[in-house]
Write a protein that holds these residues in place. Structure first.
Motif, PDB file in Angstrom:
ATOM      1  N   LEU A   1       0.820  -1.207   0.000  1.00 32.89           N
ATOM      2  CA  LEU A   1       0.000   0.000   0.000  1.00 32.89           C
ATOM      3  C   LEU A   1       0.855   1.259   0.000  1.00 32.89           C
ATOM      4  O   LEU A   1       0.481   2.288  -0.574  1.00 32.89           O
ATOM      5  CB  LEU A   1      -0.933  -0.001   1.214  1.00 32.89           C
ATOM      6  N   LEU A   2       2.018   1.170   0.637  1.00 36.33           N
ATOM      7  CA  LEU A   2       2.933   2.315   0.637  1.00 36.33           C
ATOM      8  C   LEU A   2       3.590   2.532  -0.727  1.00 36.33           C
ATOM      9  O   LEU A   2       4.056   3.627  -1.040  1.00 36.33           O
ATOM     10  CB  LEU A   2       4.010   2.122   1.709  1.00 36.33           C
ATOM     11  N   ARG A   3       3.643   1.446  -1.540  1.00 37.01           N
ATOM     12  CA  ARG A   3       4.250   1.552  -2.875  1.00 37.01           C
ATOM     13  C   ARG A   3       3.169   1.677  -3.945  1.00 37.01           C
ATOM     14  O   ARG A   3       3.228   1.059  -5.006  1.00 37.01           O
ATOM     15  CB  ARG A   3       5.119   0.307  -3.149  1.00 37.01           C
ATOM     16  N   ASP A   4       2.172   2.499  -3.661  1.00 37.06           N
ATOM     17  CA  ASP A   4       1.005   2.597  -4.529  1.00 37.06           C
ATOM     18  C   ASP A   4       1.329   3.117  -5.922  1.00 37.06           C
ATOM     19  O   ASP A   4       0.695   2.736  -6.908  1.00 37.06           O
ATOM     20  CB  ASP A   4      -0.055   3.484  -3.888  1.00 37.06           C
TER      21      ASP A   4
ATOM     22  N   LYS B   1      -0.131   1.431  -9.220  1.00 35.24           N
ATOM     23  CA  LYS B   1      -1.174   2.129  -9.983  1.00 35.24           C
ATOM     24  C   LYS B   1      -0.846   2.189 -11.471  1.00 35.24           C
ATOM     25  O   LYS B   1      -1.730   2.419 -12.295  1.00 35.24           O
ATOM     26  CB  LYS B   1      -1.375   3.532  -9.420  1.00 35.24           C
ATOM     27  N   ASN B   2       0.442   1.974 -11.803  1.00 32.75           N
ATOM     28  CA  ASN B   2       0.820   1.954 -13.211  1.00 32.75           C
ATOM     29  C   ASN B   2       0.323   0.696 -13.914  1.00 32.75           C
ATOM     30  O   ASN B   2       0.348   0.600 -15.138  1.00 32.75           O
ATOM     31  CB  ASN B   2       2.346   2.044 -13.361  1.00 32.75           C
ATOM     32  N   LYS B   3      -0.079  -0.288 -13.128  1.00 36.15           N
ATOM     33  CA  LYS B   3      -0.586  -1.549 -13.681  1.00 36.15           C
ATOM     34  C   LYS B   3      -2.107  -1.521 -13.680  1.00 36.15           C
ATOM     35  O   LYS B   3      -2.734  -1.344 -12.625  1.00 36.15           O
ATOM     36  CB  LYS B   3      -0.088  -2.740 -12.851  1.00 36.15           C
ATOM     37  N   THR B   4      -2.706  -1.697 -14.828  1.00 32.43           N
ATOM     38  CA  THR B   4      -4.152  -1.581 -14.978  1.00 32.43           C
ATOM     39  C   THR B   4      -4.894  -2.555 -14.064  1.00 32.43           C
ATOM     40  O   THR B   4      -4.681  -3.765 -14.117  1.00 32.43           O
ATOM     41  CB  THR B   4      -4.558  -1.832 -16.439  1.00 32.43           C
ATOM     42  N   GLY B   5      -5.749  -2.009 -13.223  1.00 31.84           N
ATOM     43  CA  GLY B   5      -6.618  -2.820 -12.387  1.00 31.84           C
ATOM     44  C   GLY B   5      -5.959  -3.436 -11.181  1.00 31.84           C
ATOM     45  O   GLY B   5      -6.640  -4.032 -10.335  1.00 31.84           O
ATOM     46  N   VAL B   6      -4.646  -3.310 -11.042  1.00 25.61           N
ATOM     47  CA  VAL B   6      -3.939  -3.982  -9.949  1.00 25.61           C
ATOM     48  C   VAL B   6      -4.265  -3.331  -8.609  1.00 25.61           C
ATOM     49  O   VAL B   6      -4.561  -4.011  -7.624  1.00 25.61           O
ATOM     50  CB  VAL B   6      -2.418  -3.969 -10.205  1.00 25.61           C
ATOM     51  N   TRP B   7      -4.212  -1.997  -8.564  1.00 27.36           N
ATOM     52  CA  TRP B   7      -4.472  -1.317  -7.295  1.00 27.36           C
ATOM     53  C   TRP B   7      -5.886  -1.594  -6.794  1.00 27.36           C
ATOM     54  O   TRP B   7      -6.097  -1.876  -5.606  1.00 27.36           O
ATOM     55  CB  TRP B   7      -4.258   0.183  -7.491  1.00 27.36           C
ATOM     56  N   GLU B   8      -6.850  -1.532  -7.680  1.00 26.78           N
ATOM     57  CA  GLU B   8      -8.235  -1.766  -7.291  1.00 26.78           C
ATOM     58  C   GLU B   8      -8.421  -3.190  -6.760  1.00 26.78           C
ATOM     59  O   GLU B   8      -9.099  -3.409  -5.747  1.00 26.78           O
ATOM     60  CB  GLU B   8      -9.179  -1.529  -8.480  1.00 26.78           C
ATOM     61  N   GLU B   9      -7.818  -4.158  -7.447  1.00 22.50           N
ATOM     62  CA  GLU B   9      -7.958  -5.550  -7.009  1.00 22.50           C
ATOM     63  C   GLU B   9      -7.236  -5.787  -5.689  1.00 22.50           C
ATOM     64  O   GLU B   9      -7.713  -6.540  -4.829  1.00 22.50           O
ATOM     65  CB  GLU B   9      -7.411  -6.490  -8.090  1.00 22.50           C
TER      66      GLU B   9
ATOM     67  N   GLU C   1      -6.683   5.082   3.650  1.00 20.33           N
ATOM     68  CA  GLU C   1      -7.428   6.344   3.651  1.00 20.33           C
ATOM     69  C   GLU C   1      -6.568   7.486   3.134  1.00 20.33           C
ATOM     70  O   GLU C   1      -7.018   8.344   2.362  1.00 20.33           O
ATOM     71  CB  GLU C   1      -7.911   6.655   5.071  1.00 20.33           C
ATOM     72  N   GLU C   2      -5.295   7.502   3.563  1.00 20.11           N
ATOM     73  CA  GLU C   2      -4.388   8.565   3.107  1.00 20.11           C
ATOM     74  C   GLU C   2      -4.208   8.519   1.591  1.00 20.11           C
ATOM     75  O   GLU C   2      -4.189   9.560   0.921  1.00 20.11           O
ATOM     76  CB  GLU C   2      -3.036   8.414   3.801  1.00 20.11           C
ATOM     77  N   LYS C   3      -4.078   7.316   1.055  1.00 21.45           N
ATOM     78  CA  LYS C   3      -3.878   7.173  -0.395  1.00 21.45           C
ATOM     79  C   LYS C   3      -5.140   7.569  -1.166  1.00 21.45           C
ATOM     80  O   LYS C   3      -5.059   8.181  -2.230  1.00 21.45           O
ATOM     81  CB  LYS C   3      -3.493   5.727  -0.738  1.00 21.45           C
ATOM     82  N   LEU C   4      -6.307   7.244  -0.604  1.00 17.02           N
ATOM     83  CA  LEU C   4      -7.556   7.598  -1.275  1.00 17.02           C
ATOM     84  C   LEU C   4      -7.750   9.114  -1.329  1.00 17.02           C
ATOM     85  O   LEU C   4      -8.249   9.661  -2.304  1.00 17.02           O
ATOM     86  CB  LEU C   4      -8.732   6.942  -0.555  1.00 17.02           C
ATOM     87  N   LYS C   5      -7.340   9.823  -0.250  1.00 11.21           N
ATOM     88  CA  LYS C   5      -7.464  11.279  -0.217  1.00 11.21           C
ATOM     89  C   LYS C   5      -6.598  11.922  -1.296  1.00 11.21           C
ATOM     90  O   LYS C   5      -6.984  12.908  -1.926  1.00 11.21           O
ATOM     91  CB  LYS C   5      -7.043  11.806   1.152  1.00 11.21           C
ATOM     92  N   VAL C   6      -5.393  11.325  -1.504  1.00 11.16           N
ATOM     93  CA  VAL C   6      -4.467  11.873  -2.495  1.00 11.16           C
ATOM     94  C   VAL C   6      -5.044  11.778  -3.894  1.00 11.16           C
ATOM     95  O   VAL C   6      -4.911  12.695  -4.718  1.00 11.16           O
ATOM     96  CB  VAL C   6      -3.104  11.157  -2.421  1.00 11.16           C
ATOM     97  N   TYR C   7      -5.734  10.667  -4.180  1.00  5.70           N
ATOM     98  CA  TYR C   7      -6.198  10.411  -5.552  1.00  5.70           C
ATOM     99  C   TYR C   7      -7.631  10.865  -5.804  1.00  5.70           C
ATOM    100  O   TYR C   7      -8.177  10.652  -6.860  1.00  5.70           O
ATOM    101  CB  TYR C   7      -6.056   8.924  -5.880  1.00  5.70           C
ATOM    102  N   ARG C   8      -8.277  11.505  -4.816  1.00  5.64           N
ATOM    103  CA  ARG C   8      -9.641  11.987  -5.035  1.00  5.64           C
ATOM    104  C   ARG C   8      -9.623  13.283  -5.826  1.00  5.64           C
ATOM    105  O   ARG C   8      -8.742  14.110  -5.669  1.00  5.64           O
ATOM    106  CB  ARG C   8     -10.340  12.206  -3.690  1.00  5.64           C
TER     107      ARG C   8
END
Length: 589
Positions: A472-475, A479-487, A582-589
């Motif tokens: 999660l820290l290496r998001d 995120k460069n990989k399609t669908g990987v972060w979401e899965e 939560e921190e990562k989600l705030k960054v990408y909103r």
């Protein structure tokens, strides 16, 4: 029986044609010799045997005296010199074939305390008799060696240096005597190695010597502790056996890699996998005769061929076998280039068996230094696999190990590989992308879901949470990989949800146990106070409390408290992972 009667009997033997001698004559001749020995008349017996007039009798019936003479020799009394001289005379007079069978017969049913002394006493006589044989010498050698080795195998092999130096049971002395025993036959074989014309007798002699060497590798050398820095008696014996193997042929590479033992010796003992495993250990670990081993074989080929030997040793329960198996594993792997072993090797049965045998050492072996060595070998094995092989090996181990400690070690390696793959130039599909998600499916799961024993699986769970936090820290990389972060987030949510339920159930159970224990302790304290007032009450309590707990109350309290602390650690990691999300989600909103 007086002297006149003895002389009358002796004259009767002389007057009889050799063909007319009956079994009772042989028995009477043996009784005569035994009586001389028990009556302190060994000198007279020797004189009788050496008398020219008696040589016909000695040649015909002398073999029956071998048994009483050898038994008297073993007593090492004042008649020792006479007995040895008598045996020497018999070996030069009697039929070698008959003497051989008489001497071999003495190896049967030996008292364990007399095994080494008997072997040492018989060896020079057997050698003399065998060297006199004109026909079937190889068969005679095989018969003698088999009988001697059978008895020697009954003795415990010294393991430590102190035991070897003491040599309480005479194993080391017997081994050295056996090498000296075979030397003239080895020299005979060596003298014919350059001769293109060999007969069946020559081949049989090589076979018998090879059988002796292979037996020696299995017993006693496989059981012994060997160290080239401390050249003990058994280490020197090992060196002599290896030199003998080189002298009699076939080449060591054929014995090890091409199963040529079957060609040379058609018995189970000489085809022993243990013998070949010990041969590989002496060659590659102790480096005995390594200069005579062809340098044309690649490290990968040597490793592949040695896998059967490694599995043979690691599947044992004996410390000496495991020690040799781990050392052979390490030496065979060290010369292989890192990240070079292809996944195709894992499909070989020997390669798939080795990690499982290693797992048995890591999880079941009670000896700490063997477990530590086993862990180093496991890491060395992982380092040598290429990326795809590592990936499939991790999946295989997660599926089959069924041990939280081993699984946690594999998960730690998965994290290392993910980190390596994220470095510039190291990207690969196995530890990034969809293949990583498939692997995480095996990592981020509980064996019995909500009913899982968290304490038993603690090592794996904590390591899996650490891996999840790291990912999660290496998001950015993911995120460069399609669908990987979401899965990954989906897998994370399912895992943490199940883990929270499991922690809650476990915390409730252990809290209740701790509360019950404290109440029980209060009750016992009250009973103890009451018991001090009344002896009758003490007796009554002793009857009521027949079941004694496996652990003291103090130890039970510590275990329960430790379990609750573990659950706190898990919950803190879960909380931290949720914070990161939560921190990562705030960054990408």
């Amino acid at each position: 029986m007086n002297e006149d009667q003895v002389n009358y009997i002796i004259q009767g033997w002389r007057d009889k044609p050799q063909g007319d001698l009956q079994p009772e004559d042989y028995q009477q001749f043996k009784d005569f010799g035994s009586a001389c020995l028990t009556g302190d008349k060994s000198a007279q017996l020797l004189t009788f045997l050496q008398d020219k007039k008696n040589q016909g009798l000695v040649k015909t019936m002398g073999c029956v005296l071998i048994e009483p003479l050898v038994k008297e020799e073993l007593k090492k009394g004042k008649s020792l010199d006479h007995c040895q001289a008598a045996i020497t005379h018999l070996t030069g007079t009697c039929s070698p074939n008959e003497l051989l069978h008489s001497l071999v017969g003495l190896t049967e049913d030996i008292n364990p305390v007399a095994i080494s002394d008997t072997i040492i006493a018989l060896i020079p006589h057997l050698q003399t008799v065998l060297l006199q044989l004109k026909d079937r010498k190889a068969a005679g050698l095989g018969l003698a060696l088999s009988a001697l080795q059978k008895q020697l195998s009954r003795l415990p092999v010294p393991y430590t240096q102190q035991q070897e130096e003491a040599d309480e049971y005479g194993v080391c002395r017997c081994c050295n005597a056996l090498v000296a025993f075979t030397r003239p036959f080895m020299e005979e074989v060596k003298s014919k190695n350059g001769n293109c014309v060999t007969n069946s007798e020559d081949e049989e002699m090589r076979t018998e010597l090879l059988k002796f060497c292979m037996w020696s590798l299995s017993e006693p050398l496989l059981e012994a502790e060997l160290n080239q820095d401390r050249q003990t008696s058994l280490w020197l014996f090992a060196t002599k056996i290896m030199v003998l193997l080189l002298a009699i042929q076939p080449p060591l590479s054929e014995l090890l890699f091409f199963n040529s033992v079957k060609k040379w010796a058609q018995t189970d003992s000489t085809q022993s996998k243990e013998s070949r495993a010990c041969l590989a250990y002496l060659l590659f670990v102790q480096l005995i005769c390594i200069d005579s081993f062809p340098a044309v074989f690649s490290p990968v080929f040597v490793l592949q061929c040695n896998m059967e030997n490694i599995n043979q040793l690691l599947s044992s329960k004996k410390e000496s076998h495991l020690l040799k198996g781990l050392a052979l594993s390490a030496k065979s792997l060290e010369n292989v280039q890192d990240n070079s072993l292809p996944v195709s090797l894992l499909e070989l049965r020997s390669f798939s068996s080795m990690p499982q045998n290693l797992r048995q050492v890591l999880t079941d072996c009670p000896i700490k230094h063997l477990r530590e060595s086993g862990l180093k070998v496991l890491q060395l094995f992982i380092n040598k696999l290429d990326t795809e092989a590592k990936y499939k090996f991790f999946r295989y181990m997660l599926k089959t190990s069924n041990h939280a400690g081993v699984e946690s070690y594999i998960i730690k390696n998965i994290r290392d590989q993910v980190e390596f793959s994220m470095q510039p130039g190291n990207a690969n599909k196995w530890f990034l992308g969809e293949d990583l998600l498939s692997l995480l499916g095996q990592v981020l799961c509980l064996p019995q879901e909500a009913n899982s024993d968290l304490l038993t699986n603690m090592d794996k769970i904590m390591e899996s949470l650490n891996l999840l936090r790291y990912l999660l820290l290496r998001d950015k990389e993911l995120k460069n990989k399609t669908g990987v972060w979401e899965e990954l987030c989906r897998i994370k949510d399912e895992y943490l949800k199940m883990l929270r339920v499991c922690v809650s159930i476990s915390r409730g159970y252990y809290s209740a146990e701790l509360k019950a224990l404290r109440e029980d302790q209060k009750l016992k304290a009250k009973e103890a106070r009451d018991a001090a007032r009344s002896a009758r009450l003490v007796k009554s309590l002793a009857v009521r409390h027949e079941k004694v707990p496996d652990m003291s109350s103090e130890v039970q309290n510590q275990v329960l408290q430790s379990a609750l602390v573990t659950f706190d650690l898990m919950e803190s990691l879960i909380f931290r992972i949720e914070e990161i999300t939560e921190e990562k989600l705030k960054v990408y909103r």
